[in-house]
Motif scaffolding. Sequence first.
Motif: not given
Length: 353
Positions: A56-75
């Motif tokens: 909740d403290q990340l920038s928009t770009a970093d939050l999007q990056d985390l969204d992608n990273e977590y999605g990749k790991w789950i996938g």
Amino acid sequence: MSEYNVIGVMSGSSLDGLDVCVSEFRLSGEQWTYTITHSETLSIPEKIISRLRVADQLSTADLQDLDNEYGKWIGYQLVDLIKTNNLNVELIGIHGHTVFHDPTIKKISLQIGSGEIIRQITDIEVVDNFRMKDISLGGQGAPLVPAGEHFLFSDQKAFLNLGGICNLSIHSKDQILAWDIAPCNQVLNHFAKKLGHPYDDGGQLSLKGQIDSDWLTYLGSLEYFLKTPPKSLANQWTSVVLQNAPQNPADGLATYVHFLAIEISKAIQFGQGINSVMITGGGAYNKVLIDKINNQLNETVSLHVPSHEIIESKEALIFGFLALLRKLNIANVFASATGAQQDSVSGDLHSVV
């Protein structure tokens, strides 16, 4: 009879693991039944957990990056699980990690762990983002599990989930009433970790502390606990609750277990006429908390703790089922539980191209 093989994935607010439940759902007439074919809790890598904690403290770009990273790991985890267990899966439902939840003022609820990336990696249809449709209809976007309870656990009338945030749902003939009660394992685990434990096993650590009356008074004065349902909590509420907490972690545990028992018993009594409650989530193993709830209720309500598999898998099971209802265009979020204008078919469907 129609049969569907679905994976449900739940990323809880306490970050104690990713719950995965593989189920076969069957529809005969209007009756749904299910069989859990595989379930487990996957350990999330610490490098991802550390970023999720401050999402909740990340920038928009970093939050999007985390969204992608977590999605990749789950996938990739789901691909391995499917191959290892030779599973036939046609749909995935995921409730990602909640970053923001403010349905009243900002009208937003964001869960990360990109469903589109999971779809690309697994080549299986995915449903995510279950909350925003309901919020757009004036609802809280929570709780979501009552629809699953209604169809899959019709023999039960009241459900208490002792997860990162604890919530209660009450099913009557005419409506379903559901709401978040208070932060739960998020707070208890905070104190347990200060004592060198990941969680308070059985509630035994809480027995070593004393009740801090000043903090108890502070907790009872917070506006949220004075509101009537429907209502829901964001993860950020944990920091509000922990303000003025005692320095001694054992005292923190003792006080908060006492507070939870009071608030949970009040919630059950608010339902009126409840004589049995099914308890799931990690807190179902906290015998001290369960005993204190029982004492607050003067042992007038049967507190039913189901099998280990249901305790661990109920929410993941239900998010798989909610995804299936979304695919079948059947209402999967109930307005009586969320306060919305109407029931809705909620969730974003990421189709296989």
